[in-house]
Scaffold this motif. Structure first.
Motif, PDB file in Angstrom:
ATOM      1  N   SER A  70      32.504  63.862   5.859  1.00 24.04           N
ATOM      2  CA  SER A  70      31.569  64.593   6.722  1.00 24.04           C
ATOM      3  C   SER A  70      30.440  65.245   5.929  1.00 24.04           C
ATOM      4  O   SER A  70      29.428  65.639   6.503  1.00 24.04           O
ATOM      5  N   GLN A 107      29.927  62.171  13.933  1.00 30.38           N
ATOM      6  CA  GLN A 107      29.090  61.525  14.944  1.00 30.38           C
ATOM      7  C   GLN A 107      27.637  61.444  14.474  1.00 30.38           C
ATOM      8  O   GLN A 107      26.951  60.453  14.749  1.00 30.38           O
ATOM      9  N   ALA A 108      27.176  62.456  13.762  1.00 34.61           N
ATOM     10  CA  ALA A 108      25.819  62.412  13.203  1.00 34.61           C
ATOM     11  C   ALA A 108      25.703  61.265  12.197  1.00 34.61           C
ATOM     12  O   ALA A 108      24.694  60.547  12.162  1.00 34.61           O
ATOM     13  N   SER A 123      35.379  67.546  10.897  1.00 39.93           N
ATOM     14  CA  SER A 123      34.173  67.860  11.655  1.00 39.93           C
ATOM     15  C   SER A 123      33.688  66.663  12.462  1.00 39.93           C
ATOM     16  O   SER A 123      32.958  65.799  11.962  1.00 39.93           O
ATOM     17  N   GLU A 124      34.090  66.637  13.730  1.00 42.35           N
ATOM     18  CA  GLU A 124      33.699  65.522  14.580  1.00 42.35           C
ATOM     19  C   GLU A 124      32.182  65.436  14.756  1.00 42.35           C
ATOM     20  O   GLU A 124      31.609  64.347  14.776  1.00 42.35           O
ATOM     21  N   ALA A 125      31.512  66.589  14.828  1.00 40.48           N
ATOM     22  CA  ALA A 125      30.052  66.592  14.997  1.00 40.48           C
ATOM     23  C   ALA A 125      29.365  65.944  13.795  1.00 40.48           C
ATOM     24  O   ALA A 125      28.438  65.138  13.955  1.00 40.48           O
TER      25      ALA A 125
END
Length: 116
Positions: free
Chosen positions: A21, A50-51, A45-47
């Motif tokens: 991440s 995804q970024a 950190s999924e966010a």
């Protein structure tokens, strides 16, 4: 003699990077993606994952906590399925574990349990 032949062509290779991440893990994922590897990135950190996927089309994100042994084991079937979707036989060519934990500490107040 080398047990593992050097990989010079990453095109179509499938790589799972755990701890991707940010930092070195993310940079390595981006470089391997640029060299043609099928990249699967994991971290808590999924966010951030995804970024990464948005910026690197064709890559995949699988959020997990690498300190949770069962979560990593549960992730394996999905990782192998993602590897199979890319035209391979569900084989991982490389797994890179870059997950880390960092908490700043002073030498005079060093917490060994936290460092382990």
């Amino acid at each position: 003699m080398s047990l593992n032949p050097r990989m010079t062509d990453w095109t179509g290779r499938t790589v799972w990077l755990v701890g991707a991440s940010s930092g070195i893990g993310q940079a390595l994922a981006a470089q391997l993606h640029g060299l043609g590897a099928n990249v699967i990135v994991s971290a808590r950190s999924e966010a951030a994952l995804q970024a990464f996927v948005s910026a690197h089309p064709g890559s995949h994100a699988l959020a997990l906590d690498a300190s949770d042994r069962q979560a990593v084991a549960r992730a394996m079937p999905e990782v192998l399925s993602l590897a199979g979707q890319k035209g391979t036989t569900g084989v991982l060519d490389l797994v890179v574990y870059c997950a880390a934990h960092y908490r700043a500490q002073r030498a005079t107040h060093f917490d060994l349990d936290d460092a382990l």
